[in-house]
Design an enzyme around this catalytic site. Structure first.
Site, PDB file in Angstrom:
ATOM      1  N   PRO A 206     -15.865  -3.214   0.476  1.00  0.00           N
ATOM      2  CA  PRO A 206     -17.086  -3.667   0.924  1.00  0.00           C
ATOM      3  C   PRO A 206     -18.303  -2.864   0.649  1.00  0.00           C
ATOM      4  CG  PRO A 206     -16.001  -2.551   2.809  1.00  0.00           C
ATOM      5  CD  PRO A 206     -15.040  -2.829   1.506  1.00  0.00           C
ATOM      6  N   LEU A 207     -18.009  -1.547   0.080  1.00  0.00           N
ATOM      7  CA  LEU A 207     -18.904  -0.607  -0.207  1.00  0.00           C
ATOM      8  C   LEU A 207     -19.157  -0.377  -1.844  1.00  0.00           C
ATOM      9  CD1 LEU A 207     -18.201   1.989   2.311  1.00  0.00           C
ATOM     10  CD2 LEU A 207     -19.971   0.470   2.465  1.00  0.00           C
ATOM     11  N   GLY A 208     -18.634  -1.513  -2.538  1.00  0.00           N
ATOM     12  CA  GLY A 208     -18.893  -1.526  -3.851  1.00  0.00           C
ATOM     13  C   GLY A 208     -20.506  -1.591  -4.165  1.00  0.00           C
TER      14      GLY A 208
ATOM     15  N   HIS B  19      -1.366 -11.899   0.271  1.00  0.00           N
ATOM     16  CA  HIS B  19      -2.213 -11.002  -0.257  1.00  0.00           C
ATOM     17  C   HIS B  19      -2.856 -11.774  -1.404  1.00  0.00           C
ATOM     18  CE1 HIS B  19      -2.158  -6.296  -0.996  1.00  0.00           C
ATOM     19  NE2 HIS B  19      -3.376  -7.060  -1.221  1.00  0.00           N
TER      20      HIS B  19
ATOM     21  N   TYR C 211       0.664  -1.293   0.052  1.00  0.00           N
ATOM     22  CA  TYR C 211       0.021   0.185  -0.043  1.00  0.00           C
ATOM     23  C   TYR C 211       0.969   1.166   0.078  1.00  0.00           C
ATOM     24  CZ  TYR C 211      -4.126  -2.961   0.841  1.00  0.00           C
ATOM     25  OH  TYR C 211      -5.096  -3.799   0.957  1.00  0.00           O
TER      26      TYR C 211
END
Length: 294
Positions: free
Chosen positions: A209-211, A128, A53
């Site tokens: 999670p908010l797709g 990952h 990241y």
């Protein structure tokens, strides 16, 4: 804040996805650290990161170092915070993502992550992504070795299939504690992996999670964001954000689910954390389920 468990560790039901604090279009450090502190103030005790990241090629571990600084500067108790990091991906600096999950790479990466995070061992270390050039058992075997020598306390896997979960579970046993796949109102391809994780007692950490409600940092500036869905309509009835409704829906899917929504502003994670207290009625859940695509 409500709580759930990852193996024998209790964590907040909503975590913080820290990736937006370090990749392209990231905030300055002052706002980034304020975002982490806002998460802690809201009761968040699970923070998800990765050594990949970062934005530029020469700043591997940017997000891990940022989190270490943010925790060190926080005025409250951080002993109960679980930092979950990941290894096995890279960013050459041109916007792309690479995959390298050889045992040698994973062992070196885990040791480097432990140093950056400032602890004796990584609380939760996640592979990952499977590397198509490396047998899955070899990559997972590296996690077994890291557990055995104490470099990591618990292991997780990400972006995996049900067969890969089963094989990892055979190799790692109780050392495997979590699965992190993409899962949201708009992307539910990992329903089988969610069911299997629940059966095996593994935490399931949806990324992005908010797709369908909010754009993920991975979707880029042209990614779609819905503006009139059942989530928005129920949110209006509750007087909350549609993001909270989406996270509450995710929590209702299984007691294994612990969403890790990304945030780059204090207000975003403060809002997301409130979803842990939001209760949706059976009728509302049915209405949301009927309105989902596919």
């Amino acid at each position: 804040m409500q709580y759930r468990t990852i193996a024998d560790t209790t964590v907040s039901a909503i975590g913080l996805g820290a990736m937006p604090l370090s990749i392209e279009d990231r905030p300055d450090e002052t706002r980034a650290i304020a975002t982490v502190h806002a998460a802690l103030d809201a009761g968040v005790t699970l923070i998800d990161t990765a050594d990949s990241y970062h934005w530029h090629a020469d700043e591997v571990g940017h997000n891990e170092l940022l989190l270490a600084r943010a925790l060190a500067r926080y005025g409250g108790d951080t002993s109960g915070v679980l930092i979950a990091t990941k290894g096995g991906r890279g960013r050459p600096g041109d916007g792309s993502w690479t995959v390298t999950a050889t045992p040698e790479h994973l062992k070196c990466a885990a040791e480097a992550s432990a140093r950056r995070l400032g602890g004796e061992a990584v609380g939760l270390y996640q592979l990952h992504k499977p590397d198509p050039a490396v047998p899955w058992a070899e990559s997972v075997g590296a996690l077994r070795d890291l557990l055995d020598v104490g470099t990591i306390r618990a292991a997780g896997i990400s972006n995996v299939t049900t067969s890969q979960i089963r094989q990892a579970h055979q190799i790692l046993g109780d050392g495997l504690v979590s699965v992190q796949n993409r899962y949201s109102p708009a992307v539910r391809d990992s329903e089988p992996e969610l069911r299997l994780s629940t059966q095996l007692g593994l935490a399931f950490l949806p990324w992005s999670p908010l797709g369908g409600i909010s754009r993920s940092s991975l979707d880029g500036p042209s990614g779609p964001t819905s503006i009139d869905t059942a989530f928005h309509r129920i949110a209006a009835e509750h007087g909350v954000s549609p993001q909270q409704i989406a996270l509450a829906w995710l929590l209702s899917r299984s007691p294994a689910v612990i969403p890790v929504p990304g945030a780059s502003r204090p207000t975003s994670i403060t809002d997301s954390a409130q979803a842990a207290e939001l209760k949706l009625s059976p009728e509302e859940l049915t209405h949301l389920e009927d309105a989902l695509p596919g």
